[in-house]
Design a protein around this motif. Sequence first.
Motif, PDB file in Angstrom:
ATOM      1  N   LEU A   1       1.112  -1.078   0.325  1.00 54.32           N
ATOM      2  CA  LEU A   1       0.355   0.305   0.064  1.00 54.32           C
ATOM      3  C   LEU A   1       0.913   1.177   0.350  1.00 54.32           C
ATOM      4  O   LEU A   1       0.437   2.118  -0.841  1.00 54.32           O
ATOM      5  N   GLY A   2       1.967   1.358   0.899  1.00 54.97           N
ATOM      6  CA  GLY A   2       2.719   2.862   0.825  1.00 54.97           C
ATOM      7  C   GLY A   2       3.857   2.791  -0.154  1.00 54.97           C
ATOM      8  O   GLY A   2       3.828   3.645  -0.446  1.00 54.97           O
ATOM      9  N   MET A   3       3.738   1.560  -0.888  1.00 44.42           N
ATOM     10  CA  MET A   3       4.719   2.363  -2.521  1.00 44.42           C
ATOM     11  C   MET A   3       3.305   2.293  -3.500  1.00 44.42           C
ATOM     12  O   MET A   3       3.818   3.170  -4.597  1.00 44.42           O
ATOM     13  N   LEU A   4       2.152   2.047  -3.576  1.00 46.90           N
ATOM     14  CA  LEU A   4       1.648   2.182  -3.876  1.00 46.90           C
ATOM     15  C   LEU A   4       0.800   3.546  -4.086  1.00 46.90           C
ATOM     16  O   LEU A   4       0.854   3.890  -4.982  1.00 46.90           O
ATOM     17  N   ARG A   5       1.285   4.451  -3.126  1.00 45.10           N
ATOM     18  CA  ARG A   5       0.737   5.587  -2.705  1.00 45.10           C
ATOM     19  C   ARG A   5       1.594   5.957  -3.179  1.00 45.10           C
ATOM     20  O   ARG A   5       1.262   7.664  -3.886  1.00 45.10           O
ATOM     21  N   LEU A   6       3.093   6.314  -2.871  1.00 45.26           N
ATOM     22  CA  LEU A   6       4.381   6.668  -3.930  1.00 45.26           C
ATOM     23  C   LEU A   6       4.139   6.738  -5.048  1.00 45.26           C
ATOM     24  O   LEU A   6       4.310   7.592  -5.733  1.00 45.26           O
ATOM     25  N   GLU A   7       3.247   5.532  -6.129  1.00 43.76           N
ATOM     26  CA  GLU A   7       4.286   5.868  -7.089  1.00 43.76           C
ATOM     27  C   GLU A   7       2.751   6.483  -7.653  1.00 43.76           C
ATOM     28  O   GLU A   7       2.578   6.568  -9.219  1.00 43.76           O
ATOM     29  N   GLN A   8       1.887   6.754  -7.093  1.00 39.73           N
ATOM     30  CA  GLN A   8       1.172   7.789  -7.740  1.00 39.73           C
ATOM     31  C   GLN A   8       1.689   9.112  -7.582  1.00 39.73           C
ATOM     32  O   GLN A   8       0.403  10.039  -8.251  1.00 39.73           O
ATOM     33  N   ASP A   9       2.305   9.859  -6.787  1.00 38.11           N
ATOM     34  CA  ASP A   9       3.010  10.737  -6.752  1.00 38.11           C
ATOM     35  C   ASP A   9       3.402  10.817  -8.041  1.00 38.11           C
ATOM     36  O   ASP A   9       4.177  11.152  -8.413  1.00 38.11           O
ATOM     37  N   PRO A  10       3.195  12.322  -8.656  1.00 40.04           N
ATOM     38  CA  PRO A  10       3.377  12.487  -9.984  1.00 40.04           C
ATOM     39  C   PRO A  10       4.927  12.712  -9.871  1.00 40.04           C
ATOM     40  O   PRO A  10       6.027  12.736 -10.795  1.00 40.04           O
ATOM     41  N   ALA A  11       5.666  14.083  -8.776  1.00 42.74           N
ATOM     42  CA  ALA A  11       6.589  13.940  -8.647  1.00 42.74           C
ATOM     43  C   ALA A  11       7.838  12.684  -8.976  1.00 42.74           C
ATOM     44  O   ALA A  11       8.811  12.692  -9.014  1.00 42.74           O
ATOM     45  N   TYR A  12       7.350  12.126  -8.103  1.00 41.44           N
ATOM     46  CA  TYR A  12       8.447  10.453  -8.320  1.00 41.44           C
ATOM     47  C   TYR A  12       8.111  10.370  -8.944  1.00 41.44           C
ATOM     48  O   TYR A  12       9.401   9.596  -9.507  1.00 41.44           O
ATOM     49  N   ARG A  13       7.017   9.686  -9.973  1.00 35.44           N
ATOM     50  CA  ARG A  13       6.942   9.014 -11.356  1.00 35.44           C
ATOM     51  C   ARG A  13       8.114  10.059 -12.359  1.00 35.44           C
ATOM     52  O   ARG A  13       8.598   9.864 -12.831  1.00 35.44           O
ATOM     53  N   ALA A  14       7.735  11.216 -12.251  1.00 31.73           N
ATOM     54  CA  ALA A  14       8.752  11.916 -12.970  1.00 31.73           C
ATOM     55  C   ALA A  14      10.493  11.947 -12.573  1.00 31.73           C
ATOM     56  O   ALA A  14      10.754  12.002 -13.894  1.00 31.73           O
ATOM     57  N   ALA A  15      10.733  11.143 -11.846  1.00 31.00           N
ATOM     58  CA  ALA A  15      12.055  11.434 -11.181  1.00 31.00           C
ATOM     59  C   ALA A  15      12.375  10.315 -11.520  1.00 31.00           C
ATOM     60  O   ALA A  15      13.504  10.480 -12.178  1.00 31.00           O
ATOM     61  N   LEU A  16      11.582   8.887 -11.785  1.00 29.01           N
ATOM     62  CA  LEU A  16      12.210   7.635 -11.458  1.00 29.01           C
ATOM     63  C   LEU A  16      13.100   7.950 -12.647  1.00 29.01           C
ATOM     64  O   LEU A  16      14.684   7.349 -13.141  1.00 29.01           O
TER      65      LEU A  16
END
Length: 280
Positions: free
Chosen positions: A96-111
């Motif tokens: 669940l924590g990873m799912l929440r993080l993966e929905q964050d636009p900043a994190y997605r753009a950073a990967l």
Amino acid sequence: MARGKATGAAGNADKEGKPEKADKAQRGIQSVEVGGRLLAALAAARVPMPLAALAEAAQLAPAQAHAYLVSLTRLGLLKRDHVSGRYEPGPLSLQLGMLRLEQDPAYRAALPRVDALARSSGFSVAISIAGPQGPTIVRYVPASAPLHVNLHVGTVMALAATATGRVYCAFRPPAQWQPLWRAQQPDATEAQLADFGAVLQGIRERGIERSIDTPSPAVSSLSVPVLDAAGALRLVLTLVGSTGAIDVDWNGTAARALMAAAADIAAILSAEGPEEESPA
């Protein structure tokens, strides 16, 4: 038909014809909310906890807390260490924590940009977000060459001793970092806090910070913020390498590459419009 069931605002009326309040509390399951208190207590502590400590933090009797912990463990939200008897987040909590993080636009753009930066520079790159105890690494791409430093996903970076921590403080409201700073340095004086504030002002002016041989000997780093269109801190990007191998000049190759990656991510956030800030 005229007698059909009303919809919209007219449908939200009680028997006396009065509209229901929009903010009327929805019905919930009390036992689920009680179990949530145990999860919240563990999350706030950030360390595995025994039954007695969890029960006290959640304001439950130990016997009552135990029944909830059994169910939460069966669900995978918690797991119990069979040696110490302490409870810690379970596999479902991690998912669940990873799912929440993966929905964050900043994190997605950073990967993809962080992965590309690690490949092109040959140095380690870390993504940190605001966590309950300070900046916390949520992505770590190791260098191509071995680096003797204990960094991994979940590491909480010290506020004063690391470039990541200082960038975090420089671009967060004082109320969100000063209590943590004082907890990490309980003997610090007001004069030392003022001196630290001057350091943070310099970081805001430069837009970048560095650490040389600290807190780990022979390891140096550069850190930059990723800000959204509103100027709020979303991520901290940190480039880490062996001292002497990584160029820590403010305008050096490594600094320019790191700042370019942060600028790319910020541009994507601005184009997408305002978003909810990463959870702290």
